[in-house]
Structures are given as structure tokens and as C-alpha cells.
Design a protein around this motif. Structure first.
Motif, PDB file in Angstrom:
ATOM      1  N   ASP A 169       0.841  -1.206   0.000  1.00  0.00           N
ATOM      2  CA  ASP A 169       0.000   0.000   0.000  1.00  0.00           C
ATOM      3  C   ASP A 169       0.873   1.251   0.000  1.00  0.00           C
ATOM      4  OD1 ASP A 169      -2.359  -1.373  -0.098  1.00  0.00           O
ATOM      5  OD2 ASP A 169      -2.711  -1.314   2.081  1.00  0.00           O
ATOM      6  N   LEU A 170       1.942   1.236   0.800  1.00  0.00           N
ATOM      7  CA  LEU A 170       2.854   2.386   0.830  1.00  0.00           C
ATOM      8  C   LEU A 170       3.512   2.593  -0.534  1.00  0.00           C
ATOM      9  CD1 LEU A 170       4.672   1.971   4.277  1.00  0.00           C
ATOM     10  CD2 LEU A 170       2.979   3.697   3.647  1.00  0.00           C
ATOM     11  N   LEU A 171       3.925   1.507  -1.156  1.00  0.00           N
ATOM     12  CA  LEU A 171       4.593   1.616  -2.450  1.00  0.00           C
ATOM     13  C   LEU A 171       3.612   2.041  -3.541  1.00  0.00           C
ATOM     14  CD1 LEU A 171       6.964  -1.490  -2.354  1.00  0.00           C
ATOM     15  CD2 LEU A 171       7.517   0.903  -1.885  1.00  0.00           C
ATOM     16  N   ARG A 172       2.372   1.590  -3.440  1.00  0.00           N
ATOM     17  CA  ARG A 172       1.373   2.031  -4.429  1.00  0.00           C
ATOM     18  C   ARG A 172       1.116   3.524  -4.280  1.00  0.00           C
ATOM     19  NH1 ARG A 172      -1.260  -2.885  -2.707  1.00  0.00           N
ATOM     20  NH2 ARG A 172      -1.045  -4.484  -4.341  1.00  0.00           N
ATOM     21  N   ALA A 173       1.076   3.985  -3.048  1.00  0.00           N
ATOM     22  CA  ALA A 173       0.860   5.417  -2.826  1.00  0.00           C
ATOM     23  C   ALA A 173       2.013   6.224  -3.413  1.00  0.00           C
ATOM     24  CB  ALA A 173       0.727   5.694  -1.330  1.00  0.00           C
ATOM     25  N   ASP A 174       3.247   5.731  -3.237  1.00  0.00           N
ATOM     26  CA  ASP A 174       4.404   6.415  -3.823  1.00  0.00           C
ATOM     27  C   ASP A 174       4.293   6.462  -5.342  1.00  0.00           C
ATOM     28  OD1 ASP A 174       5.476   6.823  -1.354  1.00  0.00           O
ATOM     29  OD2 ASP A 174       6.953   5.201  -1.465  1.00  0.00           O
ATOM     30  N   ALA A 175       3.962   5.311  -5.930  1.00  0.00           N
ATOM     31  CA  ALA A 175       3.875   5.246  -7.393  1.00  0.00           C
ATOM     32  C   ALA A 175       2.744   6.142  -7.904  1.00  0.00           C
ATOM     33  CB  ALA A 175       3.640   3.802  -7.837  1.00  0.00           C
ATOM     34  N   GLY A 176       1.654   6.194  -7.157  1.00  0.00           N
ATOM     35  CA  GLY A 176       0.536   7.033  -7.578  1.00  0.00           C
ATOM     36  C   GLY A 176       0.870   8.519  -7.526  1.00  0.00           C
ATOM     37  N   ARG A 177       1.746   8.879  -6.592  1.00  0.00           N
ATOM     38  CA  ARG A 177       2.161  10.289  -6.493  1.00  0.00           C
ATOM     39  C   ARG A 177       3.420  10.557  -7.313  1.00  0.00           C
ATOM     40  NH1 ARG A 177       1.040   9.287  -0.918  1.00  0.00           N
ATOM     41  NH2 ARG A 177       3.267   8.997  -0.551  1.00  0.00           N
ATOM     42  N   HIS A 178       3.833   9.554  -8.094  1.00  0.00           N
ATOM     43  CA  HIS A 178       5.041   9.651  -8.920  1.00  0.00           C
ATOM     44  C   HIS A 178       6.281   9.919  -8.067  1.00  0.00           C
ATOM     45  CE1 HIS A 178       2.498   9.606 -12.447  1.00  0.00           C
ATOM     46  NE2 HIS A 178       1.783  10.599 -11.928  1.00  0.00           N
ATOM     47  N   GLU A 179       6.315   9.322  -6.828  1.00  0.00           N
ATOM     48  CA  GLU A 179       7.468   9.462  -5.943  1.00  0.00           C
ATOM     49  C   GLU A 179       8.365   8.224  -6.068  1.00  0.00           C
ATOM     50  OE1 GLU A 179       6.204  10.255  -1.994  1.00  0.00           O
ATOM     51  OE2 GLU A 179       5.123  12.083  -2.503  1.00  0.00           O
ATOM     52  N   SER A 180       8.605   7.819  -7.279  1.00  0.00           N
ATOM     53  CA  SER A 180       9.389   6.615  -7.515  1.00  0.00           C
ATOM     54  C   SER A 180      10.869   6.898  -7.360  1.00  0.00           C
ATOM     55  CB  SER A 180       9.123   6.074  -8.925  1.00  0.00           C
ATOM     56  OG  SER A 180       7.745   5.824  -9.090  1.00  0.00           O
ATOM     57  N   ARG A 181      11.605   5.890  -6.946  1.00  0.00           N
ATOM     58  CA  ARG A 181      13.054   6.000  -6.870  1.00  0.00           C
ATOM     59  C   ARG A 181      13.643   5.998  -8.277  1.00  0.00           C
ATOM     60  NH1 ARG A 181      11.540   6.715  -2.292  1.00  0.00           N
ATOM     61  NH2 ARG A 181      12.376   5.809  -0.383  1.00  0.00           N
ATOM     62  N   TYR A 182      14.895   6.427  -8.377  1.00  0.00           N
ATOM     63  CA  TYR A 182      15.587   6.397  -9.669  1.00  0.00           C
ATOM     64  C   TYR A 182      15.601   4.967 -10.187  1.00  0.00           C
ATOM     65  CZ  TYR A 182      19.311   6.518 -13.125  1.00  0.00           C
ATOM     66  OH  TYR A 182      20.042   6.398 -14.287  1.00  0.00           O
ATOM     67  N   GLY A 183      15.192   4.777 -11.413  1.00  0.00           N
ATOM     68  CA  GLY A 183      15.142   3.442 -11.995  1.00  0.00           C
ATOM     69  C   GLY A 183      13.743   2.865 -12.002  1.00  0.00           C
ATOM     70  N   GLY A 184      12.743   3.675 -11.660  1.00  0.00           N
ATOM     71  CA  GLY A 184      11.361   3.209 -11.734  1.00  0.00           C
ATOM     72  C   GLY A 184      10.748   2.993 -10.368  1.00  0.00           C
ATOM     73  N   PRO A 185       9.442   2.787 -10.323  1.00  0.00           N
ATOM     74  CA  PRO A 185       8.757   2.601  -9.044  1.00  0.00           C
ATOM     75  C   PRO A 185       9.277   1.374  -8.291  1.00  0.00           C
ATOM     76  CG  PRO A 185       7.171   2.981 -10.815  1.00  0.00           C
ATOM     77  CD  PRO A 185       8.504   2.753 -11.462  1.00  0.00           C
ATOM     78  N   VAL A 186       9.524   1.547  -7.000  1.00  0.00           N
ATOM     79  CA  VAL A 186       9.955   0.412  -6.171  1.00  0.00           C
ATOM     80  C   VAL A 186       8.851  -0.646  -6.141  1.00  0.00           C
ATOM     81  CG1 VAL A 186      10.676  -0.275  -3.843  1.00  0.00           C
ATOM     82  CG2 VAL A 186      11.446   1.917  -4.808  1.00  0.00           C
ATOM     83  N   LEU A 187       7.609  -0.213  -6.291  1.00  0.00           N
ATOM     84  CA  LEU A 187       6.485  -1.154  -6.310  1.00  0.00           C
ATOM     85  C   LEU A 187       6.705  -2.243  -7.350  1.00  0.00           C
ATOM     86  CD1 LEU A 187       3.585  -2.019  -5.579  1.00  0.00           C
ATOM     87  CD2 LEU A 187       2.784  -0.387  -7.320  1.00  0.00           C
ATOM     88  N   ILE A 188       7.154  -1.872  -8.549  1.00  0.00           N
ATOM     89  CA  ILE A 188       7.360  -2.864  -9.608  1.00  0.00           C
ATOM     90  C   ILE A 188       8.453  -3.853  -9.205  1.00  0.00           C
ATOM     91  CG2 ILE A 188       7.834  -3.192 -12.051  1.00  0.00           C
ATOM     92  CD1 ILE A 188       5.351  -1.491 -11.436  1.00  0.00           C
ATOM     93  N   ASP A 189       9.574  -3.318  -8.671  1.00  0.00           N
ATOM     94  CA  ASP A 189      10.672  -4.200  -8.269  1.00  0.00           C
ATOM     95  C   ASP A 189      10.245  -5.132  -7.144  1.00  0.00           C
ATOM     96  OD1 ASP A 189      12.517  -3.200 -10.100  1.00  0.00           O
ATOM     97  OD2 ASP A 189      13.082  -1.550  -8.785  1.00  0.00           O
TER      98      ASP A 189
END
Length: 557
Positions: free
Chosen positions: A428-448
């Protein structure tokens, strides 16, 4: 000469230095053959002096004053000289015999000279060799007990002026200066050996100060002056052991040196090396001085180092801890250092409390020393406090939101049998980051994270919904190729397109790897003819890239 072979040279130097030495054969000049040794000059980046000992017990031994050789390595310059000797090995016995005969002739001639004749020869050499004159003047002054003269000669030897251009000694002249400065050490040791150790102590201290001033004006890239400084420190210790100076005065001087008042940055003196000279009285003064300095400046690096060194040597763990506790790092690293000290002292409960305190007092859990988190989780696990380990990993992940923190939370939660619930909250935390485009360098951590969980379908859906880095799309396509070749094909084609506009062998290798995946997708879809048309068009458009064409040919594309 039996040990001088190409095989041994390669073994001594290593394959790389040996191969490089082959290119320096013509750079060898001024070869002088002695009885068991050979010297020469090799012109590389600079002019280097090399010496090869032919009859070492383990085979050839070499020395070179190039930077690599000064580190004790058998360098390319030595390889070049060794190969030069191998090329003339037939004549080498004759040259060695001639060297022996010359040495015998010289010795015989000198032995036959009268005292006056020998003095005349020596005076002639003194006139021609300034360095020899200075060395002998220094020895003469020391022999007659003329401390003022010795002091003057030491000042002259440490004076950079004769070697400096524009008040600075460049790298090319630094060796000559360091060789001259090294004569000071010999002079001080000679004073100690002649029964004048007290004078040697005084002059060693003065020489350290002068050398510290000089080094600011010398390009000491090779560290030669650092070695002179270390030798001066050894000479000072030898003189102290011989003279047995006042232990309290010595203790104060050592403390001042260690605390930076007298520290020259070159003479790395450890006060504890003087423990046998200081005795109980001197060590007491040293400890008192260290404590007073530390109390005045608890965060001073020199004060902390001296205090910790003395406390550790005395087995005083509480003082070591107090030194660290006076300057705690905000990321918890110092707390970890203290915890490990306490563990070593088998005070494990206190160690645990210090580690927990480090987490509580951390200003930013995202920046906390991860080694502290690992240490504390390991302690919790060994104590069967698995829920506490999960809580710490959860808090740390919540602050960092990295793949590694996710993996560590997963491991702790699985050990506690709580992973499904913890996973939902973490995702849920990672989805919230991805939804706010707060992804780490190299793409959303959610995907990894989803990929690391082997949940390829969820990862594909997330990437489609929130976007992903090309690296992540490539991994998603690789995992989907068998079951969803059409989706994977679309990804590969998109990733290949920008590569067709670039050049370079690394790019070509990436493009060919994608083409192989594209071919596999078409084969799975039964559209091989469509792939053939695609490749034919690609070859036509890229035909000027010969390396790409060659690589495609090698892979049957």
C-alpha cells in the motif's frame, strides 16, 4: 644466472608488467654490471634508476625508484633490464669477472696508499661531491660533540631552497631532497650510538618540526618524506630508550605531539610505544594530560583519539564508551560502535540498550546507519523477539521505501509468520508512492518489489497503471514472454527502436539481445514471416553499421 629466465621474470612481475616491459627494451641505458648485480637507467614517464640482484636465494631480486617499484613491486622497468641481460647472457660471466677484477684492483690500490694519500683522495671527492661533504661534515660535528654545528647541518639538510623553483620542490626534484633529508636520521642515530642520546632527542624533535614545515613546499607524491618522518620518530624513540629522559617532561611532549600542538603530520608517534621509557610516573602524567585535554574539547578528533587509545590500552571500557558518548552521530553509528564495545566486554544487556537508544535518537530513520538496524534485528532474532524485529523492519521500510528494506521486512515477517499482513501494508505504501510519482531512480519500487515476490501479473498491471522504467519493462517482458508473447513483443519492439539510432558495440549487443527476444515472440505467435520482414528492413536501414551486421550474422539474424 640460473634464476634469470623469461619465465621467472614473468612470475616476478606478473603478465601485465612483463608485457609492458617488452616495450621498454630500447629505453634501458647506462648498464653497469657488477659481481652479482646490474644497474641501469630506464627512461619511462621519468628517468628511473633500477638495480637487479642476480644471485638472490629465491632468484632475481630488483629495486626501482618508479612509483610502482617503490611499493615493493617487480615493475616493467626491471623486466626490461632483466630481458636486456638475458639478451647478452653469453657475455655476462665475462663482465662479472671483469667487475670482480676491478673491485680487487681498487681495493688493492686503496690499501697501498699512505694516510696522506688517502686523505688527498677523500678531499678530492669532497670537493666534487657536495652530498658526501655534507654527510662527512655532519659526522665530524657529531664526533667532536659540537651540537651547534650538528644543528646547523641538520637545518641545511632540511632546507628546501636548493631544490625549489618558485619556492616549491616539484616531483622531479623531490627524491633528491628526500634522500638529503634522510641523512638527518643517520646523524641523529649516530649521536645516540656515540653516547649522546640526550642531544639526539633534542635534535630529533627539532628535525620533526623542520620537516613538517618543509613538506608544505614539496610534492611528496611518492611518500618519501613520510618515510623520513617515520624514521625520525623511530630515531627519537631509540634515543629516549638510551637516554632515559625525565618521564614527566617526555609525557607532556608526547601528549602535545598527539594532540596536534606539535604534530607534524609525518612523524606518526604512538605515545604507548614509550610506555617502557615513561614508567608509572610518566604514564600517569600522560593520562592526566589526555583527560584534561579531552574534558576541554570532548569533540576534538585528536583529543578523542588519544583518550580512547589510552583507555583501550588500559582495558577501561567505560572510558572508551564515555569518549564515544560525548559526540554521538545523529544517524546512530556511534551508538553501534558503543554497542559492539560492550559486546566485546560481554556486557550484552547494556549493548542492546545502546543500540535501541540509537534508533530512538535518530533524527531521520531513513538516514539511520543500516548496520545499526541489522545489528538490532539480529539481537532481537537471537533473543526470540521476532515481533520486535518485524516492527523495526517495518518502521525502517516505511522511512526508506527501498527494495532492500522491503526484502529485509519480508525476511523478518516470514520468520515471525506475519508476512501476508505485513506485505499488504508495505505494498500500500509503495502504491501510494507510485501514484504520487514518488518513484526512486530506476522506476517505481512497487514494480521491483512485486517482481521480487515473483508476482509477475501484479507487476505488469502496476506498470501499466503507473508506468515503469525501461529496465523494469525489460524484466516484465522476459517473465511474460512464455505466457503472453504478444504483450512482451510490444515491449521489446519499443525498447529496440531508440537503439537503432545509436552506435557503439555495447549498443549493438543490447539491440541483438532484443532482436533474439523479438524473434522468439514471433515464433511463439506463429508470425515468423513478419519477423523476417522486420529484420530485412532493419538490416537495410542499418547496413552501414558493420559491427552490428557482423553481430547479427553471428546470431543468425
Amino acid at each position: 644466472m640460473r634464476g634469470l629466465t623469461e619465465a621467472n621474470l614473468k612470475k616476478l612481475a606478473g603478465a601485465r608488467s612483463f608485457e609492458r616491459g617488452l616495450g621498454y627494451l630500447d629505453a634501458v641505458s647506462g648498464v653497469e654490471v657488477g659481481d652479482g648485480w646490474v644497474t641501469a637507467t630506464v627512461h619511462g614517464t621519468e628517468r628511473y634508476e633500477v638495480e637487479l640482484t642476480l644471485d638472490g636465494p629465491g632468484g632475481p631480486v630488483g629495486a626501482c625508484d618508479c612509483p610502482f617499484g617503490l611499493e615493493g613491486n617487480f615493475c616493467k622497468h626491471l623486466v626490461a633490464l632483466g630481458l636486456r641481460m638475458l639478451a647478452q647472457r653469453e657475455s655476462l660471466p665475462r663482465q662479472r669477472k671483469a667487475a670482480r677484477e676491478r673491485a680487487q684492483d681498487l681495493d688493492g690500490w686503496l690499501s697501498a696508499l699512505t694516510k696522506d694519500e688517502l686523505l688527498a683522495v677523500l678531499r678530492e671527492q669532497i670537493e666534487e661531491d657536495r652530498q658526501l661533504r655534507r654527510r662527512l661534515e655532519l659526522r665530524a660535528a657529531g664526533a667532536r660533540g659540537d651540537l651547534a654545528a650538528v644543528r646547523t647541518r641538520i637545518r641545511d639538510l632540511l632546507d628546501v631552497t636548493p631544490f625549489a623553483q618558485y619556492e616549491y620542490v616539484e616531483y622531479a626534484d623531490a627524491r633528491a631532497y628526500a634522500d638529503q633529508a634522510g641523512q638527518v636520521v643517520s646523524a641523529i642515530r649516530a649521536l645516540t650510538g656515540s653516547g649522546r642520546a640526550a642531544d639526539a632527542i633534542t635534535l630529533a624533535r627539532e628535525a620533526m618540526r623542520l620537516l613538517a614545515e618543509a613538506v608544505e613546499s614539496v610534492d611528496d607524491a611518492d611518500g618519501r618524506l613520510g618515510q623520513v618522518g617515520a624514521d625520525l620518530a623511530d630515531a627519537h624513540l631509540e634515543a629516549c630508550r638510551a637516554a632515559r629522559p625525565d618521564p614527566e617532561e617526555l609525557a607532556r611532549w608526547l601528549a602535545g605531539h598527539a594532540l596536534g600542538d606539535l604534530d607534524d603530520g609525518l612523524s606518526d608517534i604512538d605515545p604507548l610505544d614509550y610506555e617502557d621509557v615513561l614508567g608509572e610516573a610518566g604514564m600517569a602524567v600522560l593520562r592526566t594530560t589526555a583527560v584534561e585535554a579531552w574534558r576541554d574539547n570532548r569533540r576534538g578528533w585528536a583529543e578523542r583519539c588519544l583518550m580512547e587509545r589510552l583507555a583501550r590500552a588500559g582495558g577501561d571500557v567505560d572510558t572508551v564508551i564515555a569518549v564515544h558518548a560525548a559526540d554521538l552521530a545523529p544517524n546512530g553509528h556511534t551508538h553501534l560502535v558503543v554497542a559492539r564495545e560492550l559486546d566485546t566486554a560481554q556486557r550484552c544487556d547494556e549493548a542492546l540498550r545502546w543500540a535501541e537508544r540509537g534508533i530512538r535518537e535518530a533524527r531521520d530513520l531513513a538516514a539511520v546507519d543500516t548496520a545499526l538496524v541489522d545489528y538490532l534485528c539480529d539481537r532481537y532474532t537471537r533473543a526470540d523477539r521476532l515481533p520486535d524485529a518485524v516492527t523495526l523492519r517495518r518502521d525502517h521500510f516505511g522511512a526508506r521505501r527501498s527494495l532492500l528494506a522491503y526484502q529485509q521486512l519480508r525476511a523478518a515477517a516470514r520468520a515471525a509468520g506475519r508476512w501476508p499482513a505485513e506485505r499488504d501494508g508495505a505494498l500500500d505504501l509503495l502504491r501510494a508512492d507510485a501514484g504520487r510519482h514518488e518513484s526512486r531512480y530506476g522506476g517505481p519500487v512497487l514494480i521491483d518489489a512485486l517482481l521480487d515476490d515473483k508476482d509477475a501479473d501484479a507487476a505488469w498491471q502496476a506498470a501499466t497503471r503507473t508506468g515503469a522504467h525501461d529496465r523494469q519493462w525489460g524484466t516484465l517482458a522476459d517473465q511474460a514472454r512464455a505466457g503472453r508473447p504478444a504483450d512482451a513483443l510490444g515491449v521489446y519492439l519499443r525498447l529496440a527502436e531508440p537503439l537503432t539510432k545509436q552506435t557503439g558495440n555495447a549498443v549493438y549487443a543490447q539491440l541483438v539481445a532484443l532482436l533474439l527476444n523479438i524473434r522468439d515472440c514471433h515464433h511463439r505467435l506463429g508470425t515468423d514471416e513478419e519477423f523476417a520482414v522486420y529484420v530485412a528492413a532493419l538490416r537495410t536501414a542499418q547496413r552501414r553499421k558493420r559491427n552490428l551486421m557482423r553481430l547479427m550474422d553471428e546470431h543468425g539474424l
